[in-house]
Structures are given as C-alpha cells and as structure tokens.
Design a protein around this motif. Structure first.
Motif, PDB file in Angstrom:
ATOM      1  N   HIS A 159      46.574  39.220  35.399  1.00 50.26           N
ATOM      2  CA  HIS A 159      45.831  38.141  36.014  1.00 50.26           C
ATOM      3  C   HIS A 159      44.522  38.705  36.571  1.00 50.26           C
ATOM      4  O   HIS A 159      44.425  39.895  36.861  1.00 50.26           O
ATOM      5  CB  HIS A 159      46.624  37.501  37.150  1.00 50.26           C
ATOM      6  CG  HIS A 159      47.962  36.978  36.729  1.00 50.26           C
ATOM      7  ND1 HIS A 159      48.127  35.775  36.093  1.00 50.26           N
ATOM      8  CD2 HIS A 159      49.192  37.508  36.832  1.00 50.26           C
ATOM      9  CE1 HIS A 159      49.405  35.572  35.851  1.00 50.26           C
ATOM     10  NE2 HIS A 159      50.084  36.621  36.278  1.00 50.26           N
ATOM     11  N   TYR A 160      43.559  37.816  36.757  1.00 45.72           N
ATOM     12  CA  TYR A 160      42.262  38.210  37.309  1.00 45.72           C
ATOM     13  C   TYR A 160      41.829  37.216  38.378  1.00 45.72           C
ATOM     14  O   TYR A 160      42.082  36.022  38.251  1.00 45.72           O
ATOM     15  CB  TYR A 160      41.184  38.235  36.224  1.00 45.72           C
ATOM     16  CG  TYR A 160      41.338  39.371  35.253  1.00 45.72           C
ATOM     17  CD1 TYR A 160      40.701  40.583  35.479  1.00 45.72           C
ATOM     18  CD2 TYR A 160      42.120  39.222  34.114  1.00 45.72           C
ATOM     19  CE1 TYR A 160      40.848  41.633  34.582  1.00 45.72           C
ATOM     20  CE2 TYR A 160      42.274  40.266  33.214  1.00 45.72           C
ATOM     21  CZ  TYR A 160      41.630  41.464  33.454  1.00 45.72           C
ATOM     22  OH  TYR A 160      41.783  42.502  32.574  1.00 45.72           O
ATOM     23  N   VAL A 161      41.152  37.744  39.403  1.00 41.75           N
ATOM     24  CA  VAL A 161      40.437  36.929  40.376  1.00 41.75           C
ATOM     25  C   VAL A 161      38.981  37.379  40.305  1.00 41.75           C
ATOM     26  O   VAL A 161      38.704  38.586  40.311  1.00 41.75           O
ATOM     27  CB  VAL A 161      40.986  37.132  41.812  1.00 41.75           C
ATOM     28  CG1 VAL A 161      40.001  36.653  42.863  1.00 41.75           C
ATOM     29  CG2 VAL A 161      42.313  36.424  41.986  1.00 41.75           C
ATOM     30  N   THR A 162      38.071  36.422  40.205  1.00 47.19           N
ATOM     31  CA  THR A 162      36.648  36.739  40.196  1.00 47.19           C
ATOM     32  C   THR A 162      36.097  36.542  41.597  1.00 47.19           C
ATOM     33  O   THR A 162      36.238  35.460  42.181  1.00 47.19           O
ATOM     34  CB  THR A 162      35.887  35.852  39.190  1.00 47.19           C
ATOM     35  OG1 THR A 162      36.454  36.059  37.882  1.00 47.19           O
ATOM     36  CG2 THR A 162      34.407  36.202  39.165  1.00 47.19           C
ATOM     37  N   LEU A 163      35.501  37.606  42.140  1.00 48.74           N
ATOM     38  CA  LEU A 163      34.898  37.552  43.464  1.00 48.74           C
ATOM     39  C   LEU A 163      33.549  36.843  43.397  1.00 48.74           C
ATOM     40  O   LEU A 163      32.970  36.686  42.321  1.00 48.74           O
ATOM     41  CB  LEU A 163      34.726  38.967  44.026  1.00 48.74           C
ATOM     42  CG  LEU A 163      36.009  39.783  44.163  1.00 48.74           C
ATOM     43  CD1 LEU A 163      35.691  41.205  44.632  1.00 48.74           C
ATOM     44  CD2 LEU A 163      36.988  39.109  45.115  1.00 48.74           C
ATOM     45  N   LYS A 164      33.025  36.436  44.551  1.00 51.12           N
ATOM     46  CA  LYS A 164      31.780  35.661  44.579  1.00 51.12           C
ATOM     47  C   LYS A 164      30.597  36.415  43.987  1.00 51.12           C
ATOM     48  O   LYS A 164      29.648  35.793  43.521  1.00 51.12           O
ATOM     49  CB  LYS A 164      31.482  35.172  45.994  1.00 51.12           C
ATOM     50  CG  LYS A 164      31.240  36.259  47.006  1.00 51.12           C
ATOM     51  CD  LYS A 164      31.074  35.705  48.402  1.00 51.12           C
ATOM     52  CE  LYS A 164      31.058  36.859  49.388  1.00 51.12           C
ATOM     53  NZ  LYS A 164      31.354  36.431  50.728  1.00 51.12           N
ATOM     54  N   ASP A 165      30.655  37.758  43.961  1.00 52.30           N
ATOM     55  CA  ASP A 165      29.556  38.529  43.362  1.00 52.30           C
ATOM     56  C   ASP A 165      29.736  38.739  41.860  1.00 52.30           C
ATOM     57  O   ASP A 165      28.951  39.431  41.219  1.00 52.30           O
ATOM     58  CB  ASP A 165      29.368  39.866  44.072  1.00 52.30           C
ATOM     59  CG  ASP A 165      30.520  40.837  43.879  1.00 52.30           C
ATOM     60  OD1 ASP A 165      31.491  40.500  43.156  1.00 52.30           O
ATOM     61  OD2 ASP A 165      30.467  41.934  44.450  1.00 52.30           O
ATOM     62  N   GLY A 166      30.797  38.143  41.282  1.00 51.44           N
ATOM     63  CA  GLY A 166      31.020  38.200  39.851  1.00 51.44           C
ATOM     64  C   GLY A 166      31.960  39.303  39.381  1.00 51.44           C
ATOM     65  O   GLY A 166      32.357  39.321  38.220  1.00 51.44           O
ATOM     66  N   ARG A 167      32.340  40.230  40.279  1.00 49.52           N
ATOM     67  CA  ARG A 167      33.293  41.278  39.896  1.00 49.52           C
ATOM     68  C   ARG A 167      34.692  40.699  39.789  1.00 49.52           C
ATOM     69  O   ARG A 167      35.055  39.802  40.529  1.00 49.52           O
ATOM     70  CB  ARG A 167      33.292  42.420  40.916  1.00 49.52           C
ATOM     71  CG  ARG A 167      32.054  43.272  40.877  1.00 49.52           C
ATOM     72  CD  ARG A 167      32.080  44.382  41.925  1.00 49.52           C
ATOM     73  NE  ARG A 167      32.089  43.788  43.250  1.00 49.52           N
ATOM     74  CZ  ARG A 167      33.014  44.027  44.177  1.00 49.52           C
ATOM     75  NH1 ARG A 167      34.000  44.859  43.962  1.00 49.52           N
ATOM     76  NH2 ARG A 167      32.946  43.434  45.348  1.00 49.52           N
ATOM     77  N   ASP A 168      35.462  41.247  38.844  1.00 56.05           N
ATOM     78  CA  ASP A 168      36.856  40.836  38.653  1.00 56.05           C
ATOM     79  C   ASP A 168      37.798  41.855  39.276  1.00 56.05           C
ATOM     80  O   ASP A 168      37.562  43.059  39.194  1.00 56.05           O
ATOM     81  CB  ASP A 168      37.204  40.720  37.174  1.00 56.05           C
ATOM     82  CG  ASP A 168      36.607  39.494  36.520  1.00 56.05           C
ATOM     83  OD1 ASP A 168      36.442  38.470  37.213  1.00 56.05           O
ATOM     84  OD2 ASP A 168      36.303  39.554  35.317  1.00 56.05           O
ATOM     85  N   ILE A 169      38.868  41.352  39.896  1.00 54.37           N
ATOM     86  CA  ILE A 169      39.986  42.179  40.346  1.00 54.37           C
ATOM     87  C   ILE A 169      41.177  41.811  39.468  1.00 54.37           C
ATOM     88  O   ILE A 169      41.559  40.643  39.388  1.00 54.37           O
ATOM     89  CB  ILE A 169      40.315  41.956  41.833  1.00 54.37           C
ATOM     90  CG1 ILE A 169      39.164  42.407  42.727  1.00 54.37           C
ATOM     91  CG2 ILE A 169      41.606  42.707  42.203  1.00 54.37           C
ATOM     92  CD1 ILE A 169      39.402  42.195  44.208  1.00 54.37           C
ATOM     93  N   CYS A 170      41.736  42.826  38.817  1.00 57.46           N
ATOM     94  CA  CYS A 170      42.893  42.652  37.950  1.00 57.46           C
ATOM     95  C   CYS A 170      44.162  42.923  38.757  1.00 57.46           C
ATOM     96  O   CYS A 170      44.196  43.860  39.567  1.00 57.46           O
ATOM     97  CB  CYS A 170      42.792  43.622  36.778  1.00 57.46           C
ATOM     98  SG  CYS A 170      44.106  43.464  35.572  1.00 57.46           S
ATOM     99  N   TYR A 171      45.196  42.115  38.552  1.00 59.97           N
ATOM    100  CA  TYR A 171      46.433  42.283  39.320  1.00 59.97           C
ATOM    101  C   TYR A 171      47.641  41.783  38.539  1.00 59.97           C
ATOM    102  O   TYR A 171      47.505  41.058  37.565  1.00 59.97           O
ATOM    103  CB  TYR A 171      46.329  41.548  40.658  1.00 59.97           C
ATOM    104  CG  TYR A 171      46.316  40.032  40.561  1.00 59.97           C
ATOM    105  CD1 TYR A 171      47.478  39.299  40.778  1.00 59.97           C
ATOM    106  CD2 TYR A 171      45.152  39.341  40.261  1.00 59.97           C
ATOM    107  CE1 TYR A 171      47.470  37.913  40.691  1.00 59.97           C
ATOM    108  CE2 TYR A 171      45.133  37.963  40.179  1.00 59.97           C
ATOM    109  CZ  TYR A 171      46.296  37.249  40.393  1.00 59.97           C
ATOM    110  OH  TYR A 171      46.289  35.869  40.305  1.00 59.97           O
ATOM    111  N   PHE A 172      48.817  42.212  38.988  1.00 60.20           N
ATOM    112  CA  PHE A 172      50.051  41.589  38.512  1.00 60.20           C
ATOM    113  C   PHE A 172      50.775  41.045  39.728  1.00 60.20           C
ATOM    114  O   PHE A 172      50.530  41.450  40.863  1.00 60.20           O
ATOM    115  CB  PHE A 172      50.931  42.538  37.687  1.00 60.20           C
ATOM    116  CG  PHE A 172      51.823  43.460  38.480  1.00 60.20           C
ATOM    117  CD1 PHE A 172      53.052  43.041  38.956  1.00 60.20           C
ATOM    118  CD2 PHE A 172      51.429  44.767  38.731  1.00 60.20           C
ATOM    119  CE1 PHE A 172      53.870  43.896  39.673  1.00 60.20           C
ATOM    120  CE2 PHE A 172      52.238  45.630  39.450  1.00 60.20           C
ATOM    121  CZ  PHE A 172      53.462  45.196  39.926  1.00 60.20           C
ATOM    122  N   LYS A 173      51.655  40.088  39.497  1.00 62.05           N
ATOM    123  CA  LYS A 173      52.429  39.494  40.581  1.00 62.05           C
ATOM    124  C   LYS A 173      53.889  39.439  40.176  1.00 62.05           C
ATOM    125  O   LYS A 173      54.217  39.355  38.994  1.00 62.05           O
ATOM    126  CB  LYS A 173      51.889  38.121  40.958  1.00 62.05           C
ATOM    127  CG  LYS A 173      51.901  37.128  39.835  1.00 62.05           C
ATOM    128  CD  LYS A 173      51.259  35.821  40.252  1.00 62.05           C
ATOM    129  CE  LYS A 173      51.295  34.841  39.090  1.00 62.05           C
ATOM    130  NZ  LYS A 173      50.846  33.525  39.476  1.00 62.05           N
TER     131      LYS A 173
END
Length: 106
Positions: free
Chosen positions: A1-15
């Motif tokens: 999964h990914y979350v895109t931060l307001k500056d456009g960078r993505d954080i990749c994660y699993f849950k």
C-alpha cells in the motif's frame, strides 16, 4: 500500500490485523524498521490479537521516496511525516514501534 504525502512523496507500507474502523478495540501500531532493513522486518506469522500493525518502509528504503536534499531531513521532518501518514490512515492515536535506528525515529 502507499500513502502520498502533501509534498508528493510516497510512503510504502503493509498492514496486518483489523483496522480501528473494522474493530474499534484494535490498537493501531506504526512500526519503523532499522537501517538496511524494510517494512517486512515486522511481518508476523499471524496477526497480533488486538493490534492493527502498519509497518512502513522508512524514507529512501523499499518503496518509500527519499526526501531531497537528504542532509536537510531532520527528526522534526520525520515527526511531521509520520503524523501526516497517521492522519491519512485515520488514526487519532497510535503507538510507534521502532527497531534499531527506527527507535530514534519513534
């Protein structure tokens, strides 16, 4: 999964485990890996009862984007990024779990 931060960078994660939206008694835990590792360091054989585990690739690791210039990325930036990440996942409160350098981030 990914979350895109307001500056456009993505954080990749699993849950793993039920989210607080699925189970109001579930505690969200954001896990931060050590150097030279990645989000799957926290992969469990089975979900931890009562825990909604969210393990991220720290910035510049795995699928998460690096902040440029890296020498200007401070612990304040880390705190802001984690807070924004948690907000985007809908967490009002959460636990940070770190290993090795991830403890410094936590």
């Amino acid at each position: 999964h990914y979350v895109t931060l307001k500056d456009g960078r993505d954080i990749c994660y699993f849950k793993d485990g039920p989210s607080p939206q699925e189970d109001p008694n579930s505690v969200p835990v954001i896990a931060l890996h050590g150097g030279g590792e990645g989000k799957f360091m926290f992969l469990q054989k089975n979900p931890i009862p009562g825990i909604h585990l969210v393990s991220i690739d720290r910035m510049g690791y795995g699928g998460s984007d690096l902040s440029e210039p890296t020498q200007n990325y401070t612990f304040k930036n880390v705190a802001d990024d984690i807070a924004e990440f948690a907000d985007k996942l809908g967490f009002d409160q959460f636990v940070l779990w770190g290993f090795s350098i991830g403890t410094s981030w936590a």
